[in-house]
Scaffold this active site. Structure first.
Site, short mmCIF file in Angstrom:
data_model
loop_
_atom_site.label_atom_id
_atom_site.label_comp_id
_atom_site.label_asym_id
_atom_site.label_seq_id
_atom_site.Cartn_x
_atom_site.Cartn_y
_atom_site.Cartn_z
N THR A 1 0.95 -1.26 0.13
CA THR A 1 0.11 -0.22 0.15
C THR A 1 1.09 1.37 -0.15
O THR A 1 0.79 2.05 -0.71
CB THR A 1 -0.96 -0.02 1.19
OG1 THR A 1 -1.85 -1.06 0.94
CG2 THR A 1 -1.55 1.26 1.12
N CYS B 1 -15.56 -5.73 4.18
CA CYS B 1 -16.49 -5.14 5.33
C CYS B 1 -16.10 -3.58 5.48
O CYS B 1 -15.07 -3.44 5.94
CB CYS B 1 -16.20 -5.90 6.31
SG CYS B 1 -16.75 -7.70 6.31
#
Length: 383
Positions: free
Chosen positions: A72, A327
């Site tokens: 990331t 989620c």
């Protein structure tokens, strides 16, 4: 049945050899690499050796490797760093609709800063059309960011062709190769790529460490400031143990690349074969490209058995798998990758990702596949 881990695309266990390579830098050689005394020098030498080792495996210069905190951060550094360096007069970026969120969210943030982003669509296999990317290029395009292989469905993108197109037009080309490292051949002296992201924990290395390849022909502004580490491109005390483990993981992954590719390909084929024998051709659908794909990822839909119920049932049976969903605030969000592929609703809402690793065997996959088929039938019959 013993638990079976089929989520290697999410993370992998640390290999014993990697852990062994890391331990000295938690104990004896613990100095800060920026310190001038002997303790610091030992750590600094360890980082240099690790950088040299990874550079040899990827066929690039050690000076072209920037250590980060993971995939990331590497993606963010590539996009924000290129935007600050090249985006003064040119404000246009091209990416695809199926990129990792580390790229997509970075692009969204850049849009809020005044940049314009074109999100190239994909076909039903998850692959972009090169002609659509070429058509999207504008005079003010300064960056193209396209992943090597998709983390959800495994589809490969035409990286070489995109890179050649970008190079001809003077556009910086970034590739997220997090899932490709250790399974696909990566020769950075040959690939027309300017920036490429990696992480250790997908190749049986530690979490929290990665790298960004920055070619000699490319300059990026730092994402983190406050120190002179990493040639002033990434401030902060280096994760010496993690970097040493990363180097060992890359060494093993590249050395065993061909055998690992063949092994996980056999595991994937075995699961498909068992599912076909148990459910028939109409009982499941394989998502992604039929041939241009990563070997360790298998994304399957089980129409009539929704993803959440399948995953919960598999977990109760000791099988760890994943979905293309994330989620968010307690709600299950449908995969942006499957949406971009424009698959039928029942296919999108019943997709499961299985991903395989070097330590698994055919017998485990056979047992897991039979259990998956049984659960799928049970859920469908209960409706």
């Amino acid at each position: 049945m013993s638990p079976i881990y089929l989520d290697h695309a999410a993370t992998t266990p640390v290999r014993p050899e990697v852990l062994e390579a890391m331990l000295p830098y938690y104990k004896e050689t613990f100095g800060n690499p920026s310190s001038l005394h002997s303790f610091g020098r030992e750590s600094r030498i360890a980082i240099s050796r690790s950088r040299d080792s990874i550079a040899r495996q990827l066929v690039c210069s050690p000076a072209e490797l920037l250590f980060t905190g993971g995939g990331t951060e590497s993606d963010n550094t590539a996009l924000f760093g290129a935007a600050e360096q090249y985006g003064t007069n040119r404000k246009h970026i091209i990416t695809s609709q199926v990129e990792h969120q580390a790229v997509l969210h970075a692009c969204e943030q850049l849009e809020r800063k005044g940049y314009e982003v074109t999100y190239i669509p994909v076909d039903e296999s998850g692959q972009i059309r090169l002609e659509e990317l070429i058509a999207a290029i504008r005079p003010d395009t300064f960056l193209i960011s396209i992943m090597y292989g998709n983390n959800e469905v495994g589809t490969l993108q035409p990286i070489r062709e995109i890179g050649m197109t970008a190079r001809e037009r003077g556009i910086v080309f970034h590739v997220d190769a997090v899932q490709a490292l250790g399974l696909m051949p990566l020769d950075l002296s040959d690939l027309p790529v300017d920036l490429m992201s990696f992480t250790a924990h997908k190749i049986y290395g530690p979490k929290g460490v990665g790298a960004l390849y920055v070619s000699k022909r490319t300059t990026i502004a730092p994402l983190l400031v406050g120190g002179s580490q990493e040639r002033k491109r990434r401030a902060g005390t280096e994760n010496v143990a993690g970097i040493a483990g990363f180097a060992k993981a890359v060494e093993i992954a590249v050395r065993e690349q061909e055998s690992n590719f063949q092994h996980v390909s056999r595991l994937r084929a075995q699961m498909i074969e068992i599912l076909r024998s148990e459910l028939g051709n109409d009982g499941f659908i394989v998502n992604g490209h039929a041939t241009e794909r990563l070997p360790h990822i298998l994304n399957v839909s089980f129409p009539g058995a929704d993803t959440e119920t399948m995953l919960m049932s598999l977990d109760l049976e000791g099988i760890a798998a994943a979905s293309g969903s994330a989620c968010t605030s307690g709600s299950l969000e449908l995969s942006h990758v499957l949406r971009a592929m424009r698959l039928p609703e029942e296919v999108k809402r019943s997709a499961i990702r299985f991903s395989f690793g070097f330590s698994q065997n055919i017998e485990q996959i056979r047992a897991a596949a039979i259990k998956v088929a049984t659960i799928s039938r049970r859920i469908r019959n209960s409706l």
